[in-house]
Design an enzyme around this catalytic site. Sequence first.
Site, short mmCIF file in Angstrom:
data_model
loop_
_atom_site.label_atom_id
_atom_site.label_comp_id
_atom_site.label_asym_id
_atom_site.label_seq_id
_atom_site.Cartn_x
_atom_site.Cartn_y
_atom_site.Cartn_z
N GLU A 163 0.83 -1.22 0.00
CA GLU A 163 0.00 0.00 0.00
C GLU A 163 0.86 1.27 0.00
O GLU A 163 1.14 1.83 1.06
CB GLU A 163 -0.93 0.01 1.22
CG GLU A 163 -2.02 -1.03 1.16
CD GLU A 163 -3.02 -0.94 2.30
OE1 GLU A 163 -2.83 -0.11 3.23
OE2 GLU A 163 -4.00 -1.70 2.27
N GLU A 251 -6.22 -7.42 -0.55
CA GLU A 251 -6.47 -7.25 0.89
C GLU A 251 -7.80 -6.53 1.08
O GLU A 251 -8.09 -5.55 0.40
CB GLU A 251 -5.35 -6.43 1.53
CG GLU A 251 -5.41 -6.43 3.06
CD GLU A 251 -4.39 -5.48 3.68
OE1 GLU A 251 -3.18 -5.69 3.51
OE2 GLU A 251 -4.83 -4.51 4.33
C1 IDC Z 1 -3.03 -3.63 10.60
C2 IDC Z 1 -3.24 -4.78 11.56
C3 IDC Z 1 -2.95 -4.34 12.96
C4 IDC Z 1 -1.56 -3.72 13.02
C5 IDC Z 1 -1.44 -2.60 12.00
C6 IDC Z 1 -0.07 -1.95 11.93
O1 IDC Z 1 -4.55 -5.28 11.42
O2 IDC Z 1 -3.07 -5.41 13.87
O3 IDC Z 1 -1.32 -3.21 14.32
O4 IDC Z 1 -1.74 -3.11 10.71
O5 IDC Z 1 0.85 -2.76 11.35
C7 IDC Z 1 -4.00 -2.03 5.87
C8 IDC Z 1 -2.67 -2.66 5.94
C9 IDC Z 1 -2.59 -3.65 7.07
C10 IDC Z 1 -3.34 -3.17 8.29
C11 IDC Z 1 -4.82 -3.08 7.92
C12 IDC Z 1 -5.72 -2.63 9.08
O6 IDC Z 1 -2.29 -3.25 4.72
O7 IDC Z 1 -1.24 -3.86 7.37
O8 IDC Z 1 -3.18 -4.14 9.31
N1 IDC Z 1 -4.97 -2.16 6.80
O9 IDC Z 1 -5.34 -1.36 9.51
N2 IDC Z 1 -4.44 -1.22 4.93
C13 IDC Z 1 -5.67 -0.79 5.26
C14 IDC Z 1 -6.03 -1.39 6.44
#
Ligand code: IDC
Length: 325
Positions: A163, A251
């Site tokens: 992303e 995702e």
């Molecule tokens: C989130 C995880 C969370 C973690 C956070 C930081 O769910 O537990 O603490 O990342 O690393 C994304 C990202 C993905 C995120 C997810 C939700 O690709 O890594 O995971 N998210 O925030 N993009 C949009 C949402």
Amino acid sequence: MKKRTFFLCMLMSLFVVGLGFSAIRSEAATPVEKWGRLKVSGRNIVSENGKKVQLKGASTHGIAWFPQYVNKSCFQSFKKMGVNTIRLALYSDPGAGYSKSLYQKVDEGIRYATELGMYVILDWHILNDGNPKTHQKEALKFFTRYAKKYGKQKNILYEICNEPNGDVTWKRDIKPYANKVITRIRKYDKKNIVVVGTPTWSQDVDIVAGSPLKQKNVVYALHFYAATHTDFLRDKVRKAYEAGLPMLVSEFSICDASGNGGIDKKSATKWMNLLKKYKIGYVAWNISNKNETSALIKASCQKTGSITKSNLSKSGKWIAKWWKK
Ligand code: IDC
């Protein structure tokens, strides 16, 4: 019994037995046996024989934090629930757990998915690092290693930048990065699909549609969290689709963009119907029991293998219905 009747009976029973065997075989066929090496044709992912394929997947959480779910029994549980693709998320920033020592886990994950006949996405999970150029050197090393080692396998997909976000543009940053990384991958792997992240946390597919890459077998990432990303993002998908852009939802979840908060079933249903209509594949975030809405496994469940539907969280149960459709 006359000789002729006897032979006829024999022939018929052979036919029936044959039918039985082929039924058993086709039921047991794994996703990779069914579809072979995937490729991109127009705006669709298709099988080796050119049949449209909608990938249905589950993504690990960051493998630095939840390595225990990278095991064969876990992947098999999701396969039984209808999942044909596992995404292995390796955060690319050291601040988010990146370490070369995790390559061993990635190798393990590839082995389990391969043994199960599932597709596997190698996700270079840029997030806090924002611009894919931040760790471009490491990305090139990573994809060189993996394309060399696994490029001959039919079940590999490379996701080269999860992303991109922040001060990042398609033309100035992501496109040149993608050109470099794909050229490197193609040195060793001529065919397998490459998933390319898009600006604004893999949302701006409409911008990319105006200036796609020239390489073959490339799809573009569209990520959504249904409670945050509603009609405005679905409109971007429609626009990009109409412009002919091949996309993969590598995702998503049905809660908000933090990965937590409430579930929006109404928006989620709209999303799934749109993806079904366009035959766009989707990969659910995330295989863990972390106490957050997007975790597919219930926080109270300590199992890391032999996971059943009753072990799934609310979002997991809702998504599992779509995996099975
Ligand atoms: C989130 C995880 C969370 C973690 C956070 C930081 O769910 O537990 O603490 O990342 O690393 C994304 C990202 C993905 C995120 C997810 C939700 O690709 O890594 O995971 N998210 O925030 N993009 C949009 C949402």
